[in-house]
Design a protein around this motif. Structure first.
Motif, short mmCIF file in Angstrom:
data_model
loop_
_atom_site.label_atom_id
_atom_site.label_comp_id
_atom_site.label_asym_id
_atom_site.label_seq_id
_atom_site.Cartn_x
_atom_site.Cartn_y
_atom_site.Cartn_z
N ARG A 34 26.83 -7.15 -46.16
CA ARG A 34 27.00 -7.55 -44.75
C ARG A 34 27.37 -6.30 -43.95
O ARG A 34 28.36 -5.64 -44.24
CB ARG A 34 28.10 -8.60 -44.63
N LEU A 35 26.57 -5.98 -42.93
CA LEU A 35 26.84 -4.78 -42.14
C LEU A 35 26.20 -4.90 -40.78
O LEU A 35 25.03 -5.25 -40.67
CB LEU A 35 26.28 -3.54 -42.86
N GLU A 36 26.96 -4.57 -39.74
CA GLU A 36 26.45 -4.49 -38.39
C GLU A 36 26.27 -3.02 -38.03
O GLU A 36 27.12 -2.19 -38.33
CB GLU A 36 27.42 -5.14 -37.39
N GLY A 37 25.15 -2.71 -37.39
CA GLY A 37 24.88 -1.34 -36.96
C GLY A 37 23.79 -0.69 -37.79
O GLY A 37 22.60 -0.91 -37.55
N PRO A 38 24.16 0.09 -38.81
CA PRO A 38 23.14 0.78 -39.62
C PRO A 38 22.38 -0.17 -40.53
O PRO A 38 22.80 -1.31 -40.78
CB PRO A 38 23.97 1.77 -40.46
N THR A 39 21.29 0.33 -41.08
CA THR A 39 20.62 -0.36 -42.17
C THR A 39 21.48 -0.19 -43.43
O THR A 39 21.82 0.93 -43.80
CB THR A 39 19.23 0.25 -42.42
N PRO A 40 21.82 -1.30 -44.10
CA PRO A 40 22.64 -1.16 -45.31
C PRO A 40 21.83 -0.76 -46.53
O PRO A 40 20.79 -1.35 -46.82
CB PRO A 40 23.24 -2.56 -45.49
N SER A 41 22.28 0.27 -47.22
CA SER A 41 21.77 0.62 -48.54
C SER A 41 22.77 0.01 -49.53
O SER A 41 23.84 0.56 -49.78
CB SER A 41 21.67 2.13 -48.70
N VAL A 42 22.41 -1.15 -50.04
CA VAL A 42 23.38 -2.00 -50.74
C VAL A 42 23.56 -1.54 -52.18
O VAL A 42 22.58 -1.36 -52.93
CB VAL A 42 22.89 -3.46 -50.70
N MET A 43 24.81 -1.33 -52.56
CA MET A 43 25.11 -1.07 -53.96
C MET A 43 24.63 -2.25 -54.80
O MET A 43 24.89 -3.41 -54.46
CB MET A 43 26.61 -0.86 -54.14
N SER A 44 23.92 -1.96 -55.89
CA SER A 44 23.19 -3.01 -56.59
C SER A 44 24.06 -3.79 -57.58
O SER A 44 23.76 -3.90 -58.77
CB SER A 44 21.97 -2.41 -57.28
N GLU A 45 25.13 -4.35 -57.04
CA GLU A 45 25.95 -5.30 -57.77
C GLU A 45 25.53 -6.70 -57.32
O GLU A 45 25.16 -6.91 -56.17
CB GLU A 45 27.43 -5.04 -57.47
N LYS A 46 25.56 -7.64 -58.21
CA LYS A 46 24.97 -8.95 -57.91
C LYS A 46 25.59 -9.62 -56.70
O LYS A 46 24.88 -10.20 -55.88
CB LYS A 46 25.06 -9.85 -59.15
N ASP A 47 26.91 -9.54 -56.56
CA ASP A 47 27.53 -10.23 -55.43
C ASP A 47 27.12 -9.62 -54.10
O ASP A 47 26.87 -10.34 -53.12
CB ASP A 47 29.05 -10.25 -55.57
N ARG A 48 27.02 -8.30 -54.05
CA ARG A 48 26.59 -7.65 -52.81
C ARG A 48 25.14 -8.01 -52.49
O ARG A 48 24.79 -8.25 -51.33
CB ARG A 48 26.74 -6.14 -52.92
#
Length: 283
Positions: free
Chosen positions: A196-210
């Motif tokens: 969940r992130l407002e503003g930039p494009t998130p490069s999500v850490m590849s953990e299942k919950d994220r």
């Protein structure tokens, strides 16, 4: 390759000399990974204690070299992302007795040199940011000024800027700075992001919950490991096999659209790269 889909790790490091290097790329490819964005390691991790902007060149050029080697191991290809790690400011101020303004100027000079490689077509994007830990106000101010220099180059070159920052679900104030100088918010990428992130494009850490959070939101996102390829911290962050394994898990869970978003649509929107075409070219 997994079910004919590109698989991109948006942010990892490769040590060209002292640890796994290309062996990590082979691990990534063996389980279905096809594309990599390789960010240069912090300059001091490669033995460079910079005094001038030009001192960063050896870091950037060594990164470009290992990216070329990595591409030869992939069904797709790899691209370099070059810049100055924001943690350098603490090393300069705390360990080398730089004033914050002197550290700022050196780091800006390093960003200027990184931008030369983007302009020449030798790198895809820039990397900057600010410390993710508490620092003095003058160090924080200097760090933000370095980051804004990176945004200026990103706007001039029409390239993305990856950010290393504090953990946050709202960095819209930062993307406001980018937009003020002409860099669209979607070309600002928050590395090591949650879902969940407002503003930039998130490069999500590849953990299942994220990833579950990012999928549920339905917004553009990327996937990464932040693999650091450090012999002193072999288990740190996530391993190079993680993104392909998470892509397989997402597909098995019925999230085909999210995989398309993270590995085809968002890379094209953010970086102007075509992960499908680069696969086909190498087949």
């Amino acid at each position: 390759m997994i079910d004919e889909t590109p698989v991109l790790d948006d942010h990892l490091h490769l040590d060209p000399d002292n640890h796994r290097g290309i062996a990590a790329v082979k691990d990534f490819a063996r389980v279905g990974g096809t594309h990599l964005l390789v960010v240069n390691k912090p300059s001091w991790h490669l033995g460079v204690e910079a005094e001038t902007g030009d001192d960063f060149r050896s870091v950037f050029e060594r990164t470009i070299e290992i990216v070329e080697e990595a591409s030869s191991e992939l069904e797709g290809r790899a691209w370099p992302v070059l810049g100055v790690h924001p943690g350098l400011i603490s090393r300069l101020v705390d360990d080398r007795n730089f004033a914050p303004e002197e550290a700022r100027d050196l780091m800006m000079a390093g960003i200027d040199v990184a931008a030369e490689y983007v302009e020449a077509g030798d790198a895809l994007a820039l990397k900057s940011g600010r410390p993710h830990y508490e620092v003095a106000d003058d160090v924080w101010k200097a760090s933000n000024e370095v980051m804004r220099r990176a945004f200026e180059h990103g706007a001039a070159l029409d390239c993305a800027v990856q950010l290393h920052t504090e953990a946050s679900e709202d960095l819209s104030a930062v993307t406001d700075w980018a937009e003020d100088v002409g860099l669209p918010a979607h070309r600002v990428v928050k590395h090591y992001a949650g879902g969940r992130l407002e503003g930039p494009t998130p490069s999500v850490m590849s953990e299942k919950d994220r990833l579950e959070t990012a999928v549920a939101r339905g917004d553009p996102f990327l996937m990464e490991t932040d693999y650091i390829d450090d012999p002193d911290r072999p288990g740190a962050v996530l391993g190079p096999k993680t993104v392909p394994r998470r892509v397989r898990w997402l597909l098995e869970s019925g999230h085909d659209e999210a995989v398309e978003t993270a590995h085809v649509d968002t890379p094209e929107q953010v970086y102007d790269i075509d992960t499908v075409a680069t696969l086909e070219q190498n087949q």
